[in-house]
Design a protein around this motif. Sequence first.
Motif, PDB file in Angstrom:
ATOM      1  N   HIS A   8       0.818  -1.225   0.000  1.00  8.65           N
ATOM      2  CA  HIS A   8       0.000   0.000   0.000  1.00  8.65           C
ATOM      3  C   HIS A   8       0.844   1.263   0.000  1.00  8.65           C
ATOM      4  O   HIS A   8       1.687   1.459   0.869  1.00  8.65           O
ATOM      5  CB  HIS A   8      -0.928   0.055   1.219  1.00  8.65           C
ATOM      6  CG  HIS A   8      -1.903   1.190   1.132  1.00  8.65           C
ATOM      7  ND1 HIS A   8      -3.099   1.091   0.463  1.00  8.65           N
ATOM      8  CD2 HIS A   8      -1.852   2.458   1.595  1.00  8.65           C
ATOM      9  CE1 HIS A   8      -3.741   2.235   0.531  1.00  8.65           C
ATOM     10  NE2 HIS A   8      -3.007   3.096   1.197  1.00  8.65           N
ATOM     11  N   GLU A 131      -8.901   2.809  -3.055  1.00  7.62           N
ATOM     12  CA  GLU A 131      -9.095   2.766  -1.594  1.00  7.62           C
ATOM     13  C   GLU A 131     -10.347   3.578  -1.251  1.00  7.62           C
ATOM     14  O   GLU A 131     -10.296   4.789  -1.082  1.00  7.62           O
ATOM     15  CB  GLU A 131      -7.849   3.347  -0.914  1.00  7.62           C
ATOM     16  CG  GLU A 131      -7.898   3.262   0.603  1.00  7.62           C
ATOM     17  CD  GLU A 131      -6.632   3.775   1.279  1.00  7.62           C
ATOM     18  OE1 GLU A 131      -5.950   4.642   0.694  1.00  7.62           O
ATOM     19  OE2 GLU A 131      -6.338   3.308   2.392  1.00  7.62           O
ATOM     20  N   TRP A 158     -12.927   3.436   2.593  1.00  9.77           N
ATOM     21  CA  TRP A 158     -11.867   4.040   3.407  1.00  9.77           C
ATOM     22  C   TRP A 158     -12.510   4.339   4.765  1.00  9.77           C
ATOM     23  O   TRP A 158     -13.620   3.853   5.047  1.00  9.77           O
ATOM     24  CB  TRP A 158     -11.330   5.302   2.698  1.00  9.77           C
ATOM     25  CG  TRP A 158     -10.179   5.945   3.425  1.00  9.77           C
ATOM     26  CD1 TRP A 158      -8.903   5.434   3.567  1.00  9.77           C
ATOM     27  CD2 TRP A 158     -10.196   7.198   4.107  1.00  9.77           C
ATOM     28  NE1 TRP A 158      -8.139   6.305   4.307  1.00  9.77           N
ATOM     29  CE2 TRP A 158      -8.904   7.383   4.661  1.00  9.77           C
ATOM     30  CE3 TRP A 158     -11.173   8.173   4.326  1.00  9.77           C
ATOM     31  CZ2 TRP A 158      -8.572   8.520   5.414  1.00  9.77           C
ATOM     32  CZ3 TRP A 158     -10.843   9.297   5.071  1.00  9.77           C
ATOM     33  CH2 TRP A 158      -9.540   9.464   5.599  1.00  9.77           C
ATOM     34  N   HIS A 204      -9.394  -0.617   6.701  1.00 15.68           N
ATOM     35  CA  HIS A 204     -10.339   0.494   6.926  1.00 15.68           C
ATOM     36  C   HIS A 204     -11.789   0.067   7.142  1.00 15.68           C
ATOM     37  O   HIS A 204     -12.628   0.891   7.523  1.00 15.68           O
ATOM     38  CB  HIS A 204     -10.308   1.537   5.793  1.00 15.68           C
ATOM     39  CG  HIS A 204      -9.057   2.339   5.705  1.00 15.68           C
ATOM     40  ND1 HIS A 204      -8.839   3.455   6.479  1.00 15.68           N
ATOM     41  CD2 HIS A 204      -7.943   2.181   4.952  1.00 15.68           C
ATOM     42  CE1 HIS A 204      -7.646   3.964   6.182  1.00 15.68           C
ATOM     43  NE2 HIS A 204      -7.074   3.200   5.266  1.00 15.68           N
ATOM     44  N   HIS A 225      -2.807  -2.924   4.773  1.00 20.39           N
ATOM     45  CA  HIS A 225      -1.969  -2.047   5.597  1.00 20.39           C
ATOM     46  C   HIS A 225      -2.604  -1.874   6.972  1.00 20.39           C
ATOM     47  O   HIS A 225      -3.230  -0.859   7.264  1.00 20.39           O
ATOM     48  CB  HIS A 225      -1.657  -0.715   4.901  1.00 20.39           C
ATOM     49  CG  HIS A 225      -2.839   0.108   4.461  1.00 20.39           C
ATOM     50  ND1 HIS A 225      -3.842  -0.353   3.646  1.00 20.39           N
ATOM     51  CD2 HIS A 225      -3.160   1.405   4.724  1.00 20.39           C
ATOM     52  CE1 HIS A 225      -4.716   0.602   3.428  1.00 20.39           C
ATOM     53  NE2 HIS A 225      -4.339   1.685   4.076  1.00 20.39           N
ATOM     54  N   ARG A 236      -8.317   0.908  13.515  1.00 24.62           N
ATOM     55  CA  ARG A 236      -7.795   0.484  12.216  1.00 24.62           C
ATOM     56  C   ARG A 236      -7.030  -0.843  12.273  1.00 24.62           C
ATOM     57  O   ARG A 236      -6.743  -1.436  11.235  1.00 24.62           O
ATOM     58  CB  ARG A 236      -6.870   1.582  11.659  1.00 24.62           C
ATOM     59  CG  ARG A 236      -7.563   2.622  10.822  1.00 24.62           C
ATOM     60  CD  ARG A 236      -7.818   2.139   9.390  1.00 24.62           C
ATOM     61  NE  ARG A 236      -6.615   2.081   8.581  1.00 24.62           N
ATOM     62  CZ  ARG A 236      -6.032   0.953   8.176  1.00 24.62           C
ATOM     63  NH1 ARG A 236      -6.516  -0.223   8.522  1.00 24.62           N
ATOM     64  NH2 ARG A 236      -4.952   0.993   7.413  1.00 24.62           N
ATOM     65  N   ASP A 298       2.231   2.230   3.525  1.00 21.61           N
ATOM     66  CA  ASP A 298       1.516   3.516   3.612  1.00 21.61           C
ATOM     67  C   ASP A 298       2.447   4.690   3.305  1.00 21.61           C
ATOM     68  O   ASP A 298       2.195   5.823   3.738  1.00 21.61           O
ATOM     69  CB  ASP A 298       0.842   3.708   4.983  1.00 21.61           C
ATOM     70  CG  ASP A 298      -0.573   4.272   4.868  1.00 21.61           C
ATOM     71  OD1 ASP A 298      -0.930   4.787   3.781  1.00 21.61           O
ATOM     72  OD2 ASP A 298      -1.323   4.211   5.852  1.00 21.61           O
TER      73      ASP A 298
END
Length: 352
Positions: A8, A131, A158, A204, A225, A236, A298
Amino acid sequence: MLPVFDGHNDVLLRLWTHEREGGDPVAEFANGIASGHIDAPRAKAGGLAGGLCAIYVPSGDLVFAEPDSDGHYVTPLAAPLELLPSLRITTEMASIALRLHRAGAWRLCHTVKDIRKAMADGVFAAVMHIEGCEAIGADLAALEVFYAAGLRSLGPVWSRHNIFGHGVPFAFPMSPDTAPGLTGAGFELVRECNRLGIMIDLAHITEKGFWDVAKTTDQPLVASHSNAHALTPVARNLTDKQLDAIKDSRGLVGINYATAMLRDDARSDGDTPLSDMVRHIDYIVERVGIDCVALGSDFDGATIPDEIDDAAGNQKLIAALRHAGYGADDLTKLASENWLRILASAWREERA
Ligand SMILES: [Zn+2]
């Protein structure tokens, strides 16, 4: 140097922002500039051979909450987005991905065979990922079009709600069980992704959404991620029960470098030791096995440890893992092979 295929990054968001300010995204990526985390020269320097590149429609109203005296925080969810502006932005970011490909600045890959070839050729192997599917209507017409443009992976939501499902807020400490799961349209989206061969990403999504996807999809469960909720209980991160389901499906967890998802105090703070990353990797490897863990940096989307700093510093994590006792075979799995196995499965490639 061990090549890394990463699960990601948000480089397309950075390049899109740059283009809106009058810049040239292809030149920025190909030649590199001193902002953000990823461009071709820094990726090459850090052995970042490729990754899933997210198309993400930004939430202009999102303001991260300050921690209270106990260090706790709850950032309210961003408001839902409208379809047409989201479709415009998503198209613009997909266009950047396609222009980078045409210019030879990266290779947009549709198959694991493409990824292996790009990695062998020393060209950044990009996979187009969405995403949060705000650009896609309930008729899924846009999904078909983006698939034709190279889309091979998506997260239905997301950290906000949309017509397909519900996302978790940025909050600490908090369970991921914060809201309902998939909507009727969300179940249809999962089935259509299964039919087309688009990987479904559970990062997410709410815990109920996670279980809704789990009972519907024919793919291994993937969170591209996300880290361990047992160590850093932000909404998360993944609970032990979610990790066990990922293991049972022979799925994958991509370790997020975001310090807010790694630290005991869940703060965004670059002054975070790599030992916090190793701690999450050790924990998740222990729980799901070495075949189901990989990286999901990320980059360009989060505050990461200063020691890594950007894509050029990526091998510092590999060195820290080697120092922590991971052998060559395990490191190769963590760095790339586990991602390639999962993508081959989601894309139904035989023995890629
Ligand atoms: Zn994300």
